[in-house]
Design a protein around this motif. Sequence first.
Motif: not given
Length: 506
Positions: A79-85, A116-121, A128-136, A155-158
């Motif tokens: 879920x998008x909301x889980x990215x920061x943690x 995450x789903x379409x975070x950049x959108x 957005x800044x948390x996306x890559x660290x979360x993936x890693x 991660x999914x992009x529009x």
Amino acid sequence: MALTIFFSLLLLIFTASPANAQSFIGVNYGLLADNLPPPSDTAKLLQSTSIQKVRLYGADPTIIKSLAGTGVGIVIGVANGDLPSLASDLSVASQWINSNVLPFYPASRIILINVGNEILLSNDLNLVNQLLPAMQNVQKALDLVSLGGKIKVSTVHAMTVLGQSEPPSAGSFAPGYQAGLKGILQFLSETGSPFVINPYPFFAYLSDQRPETLSFCLFQPNPGRVDSNTGIKYMNMFDAQVDAVHSALKSMGFEKVEVVVAETGWPTSGDVNVVGPSVENAKAYNGNLIAHLRSMVGTPLKPGKAIDTYIFALFDENLKPGPSFERSFGLYKPDLSMAYDIGLTKTTSGQTSQSPSLGKATTSTGWCVPKEDATREQLQASLDWVCGQGIDCGPIMEGGVCFEPNNLVSHTAYAMNLYFQKSPENPTDCDFSQTARITSDNPSYNNCVYPRAGDVGDGSVRGVMNKYVSSDKAMDHNKSECSSSLSLPLFTILVSLISISLHVNL
């Protein structure tokens, strides 16, 4: 010992081969509805179809468990909301894997985690800044339990991630996204994970509602659109959109990163002021898309390989917000019946489609076949269109009596003729944008019978037109024919391995 190794290698090679599976056909399984069937019933439905993969937007344990032992590939989502943690603490990522993957894998065949789903959108810079660290961190958590490489992370992009998409060869990412995408693309490249995108020709049609645009979006016969840079003629919007993504990846130096389509589809209904949604159009788009994928033609920039594509969606979602068409993408109804038939029902094991007997009283003047000067693009467009019209294209699918020779000219000739014989008294049904003609020479061969309305077949095949089944011209139209024999490089590898094995045993 050497023979054991040899046969083990053969088993590995042939069971790993994708030739006998349609692993590229997937479906989205959304849950924003209050009338969905139980996951156990949905799992049985999926097993009755040729759908090989399911994408979930979360990690619902009941659904994941219901798919255990089915062999269906499962994509789960963070879920998008889980990215920061997840981005800030590896232990949180490990706990996520321990809760959502380990209890089910490998019985439930989880193949990809979308963080995450379409975070950049979202334009939420913090997210957005948390996306890559979360993936890693999710990747590191998988590595810690020896699942790195077995389960991919992306991660999914529009499609709005692209700043330019026309012509496809000029595809590029929007300048504002390029800096953030570079790190993500580097991660995908290093881990062998795909770039996941949501192309929707439906939305392209909403912005350009000319009849020719609708045909272009639905894989129906149309004049095509020429890429002014490469001279390539595109015959459908799906290929154009996907190749624009390929070009954007190439422009960033990541041409080898695989593209996966996470969502694409067409709604069956919508508000009265929205042109395009209908059962007829949805059936045409999804049916022709599946025929296009099954043809293994690929896209002009990536020929010869079907792109992994997840159709949106398995069911209508009556609680989904937004315009009414957002709630009308389902392939199946809550009672598990088909909303419309696009040829997903699986045949019984060993069953092969036979050339149908059309039973027409009218006798046609002949058979419909492609003209000699028809281009590859025109042939592919005609093949996709016919097989999306409810015509039985089973005989030219793998295992069918007309599958061999596996080339585009032969397959299109069979499909064109089958469509024409529905109403052979109407010569315009053998036009296909002026790329087909009627012939009095029977193109049947071996056990592959090209039906002709009114014929009373005696089992014999006369007047074989070999140019449609074995000519060099036919082979030139499709460079990616499958062969039942081992290729020379593969054979050489096997022989080398056997030799090494014999040497070791001596």
